[in-house]
Design an enzyme around this catalytic site. Structure first.
Site, PDB file in Angstrom:
ATOM      1  N   GLY A 112       0.891  -1.395   0.277  1.00 30.70           N
ATOM      2  CA  GLY A 112       0.305  -0.022  -0.090  1.00 30.70           C
ATOM      3  C   GLY A 112       0.734   0.986  -0.057  1.00 30.70           C
ATOM      4  N   CYS A 113       0.585   1.815  -0.210  1.00 30.64           N
ATOM      5  CA  CYS A 113       1.429   3.818  -0.729  1.00 30.64           C
ATOM      6  C   CYS A 113       1.484   4.303   0.680  1.00 30.64           C
ATOM      7  CB  CYS A 113      -0.104   4.782  -1.107  1.00 30.64           C
ATOM      8  SG  CYS A 113      -1.773   4.951  -0.051  1.00 30.64           S
ATOM      9  N   PHE A 114       1.137   4.509   1.928  1.00 35.02           N
ATOM     10  CA  PHE A 114       1.374   4.635   3.421  1.00 35.02           C
ATOM     11  C   PHE A 114       2.092   3.599   3.927  1.00 35.02           C
ATOM     12  CE2 PHE A 114      -2.618   6.875   4.111  1.00 35.02           C
ATOM     13  CZ  PHE A 114      -2.226   8.571   4.511  1.00 35.02           C
TER      14      PHE A 114
END
Length: 324
Positions: A134-136
């Site tokens: 995921g990005c975070f």
């Protein structure tokens, strides 16, 4: 040349994959699948492609491709694979959270490898199925993993990270449309964000007794990028911390330690992660910055593809930020 397919090609991550792969010397896009835009040109969803391609979205699947990118909403990748079969030699890179956690990593006999190249490069090179982080999760892991490997992450960590509106996806919502988002900042999912699961699994694979993460995600009034700040107690000097991080990322071609404080503009539109370290009264502040659509999604997916097929790791990803 390998043949690639993009499933869910009308969204932001699908559009970025089309842009990258269209300029990748080793890849030909075989088809772009969309249930809502079948028969329409790609440029109807991605105006930046006007004049660059006449390709149309399709509603049918050709199973005989070399690699498939799944750009579907969370929970939909497993459904799609239940309903569609690909060749036994087709490699799959999933950009959702369906297969990121260890308990979900095996699906239909397929074993998905967690696709963070900075720590899992060898596994990725030998994998057929990848769960893209995921990005975070990418921004926060890259900020904390060097401490975990050194056994220096035994204290609690406080994390504040702000993301651009593209992190919410292409479909408008009450907190993503312009009138609400412009000139506005707000937090959401405090201390419970879904990316905490994969972050904790990665950190504890290096340091089982790592401290608790207190993560506060924020919505920013900009389009793309993530700026994450994490701070925790650290007994060593700032020089020791910098050396620890530089040693950890010595072979990472996209993750770099900056001497000066960093900002979003220097990484937007790139596959880079920039990290800066600062120490004050025994507390180490780690700042990391990535583009949520590239290093946090489509760029990292292509980086994983490059490793899986033996291409240069940076093929198609030598992108420069526009800092002015």
């Amino acid at each position: 040349m390998i043949k690639a397919a993009i499933i869910g090609g009308s969204g932001y991550t699908g559009g970025e994959l089309i842009r990258i792969l269209s300029n990748h010397s080793e890849v030909e896009i075989e088809f772009v699948f969309s249930t809502t835009r079948a028969g329409k040109k790609l440029a109807t969803a991605h105006p930046d492609l006007l004049g660059l391609t006449e390709m149309e979205f399709t509603g049918t699947v050709n199973p005989n491709v070399d690699v498939v990118f799944l750009c579907l909403g969370h929970g939909n990748s497993s459904k799609f694979l239940d309903e569609n079969t690909f060749s036994s030699t087709t490699k799959i890179i999933d950009l959702s959270n369906d297969f990121r956690l260890k308990k979900d990593a095996v699906f239909q006999g397929k074993e998905f490898v967690y696709g963070l190249p900075e720590t899992n490069k060898v596994q990725i090179e030998n994998a057929n199925y990848i769960a893209n982080p995921g990005c975070f999760a990418t921004a926060i892991q890259l900020a904390l993993l060097p401490l975990a490997k050194a056994g220096q992450l035994d204290k609690d960590v406080h994390i504040n990270a702000v993301t651009g509106s593209t992190g919410a996806g292409v479909s408008p919502s009450a907190t993503s449309h312009f009138s609400w988002r412009n000139n506005n900042v707000s937090w959401y999912k405090p201390f419970t964000h879904q990316h905490l699961g994969e972050i904790n699994e990665s950190l504890k694979s290096f340091q089982a007794n790592s401290g608790e993460l207190f993560f506060l995600p924020n919505r920013g009034n900009f389009t793309r990028g993530i700026l994450a700040t994490a701070y925790t107690k650290f007994d060593g000097s700032i020089e020791q911390a910098v050396k620890l991080f530089k040693d950890f990322y010595a072979d990472a071609i996209f993750t770099h330690i900056a001497e000066d404080p960093i900002n979003l503009k220097q990484i937007v539109n790139t596959n880079q992660c920039h990290i800066h370290l600062h120490k004050h009264d025994g507390v180490l502040l780690i700042t990391s910055a990535i583009d949520n659509l590239l290093k946090g999604a489509s760029g990292q997916a292509v980086q994983n593809m490059n490793l899986m097929f033996g291409f240069n790791e940076n093929a198609g990803l030598m992108l420069k930020a526009g800092v002015f």
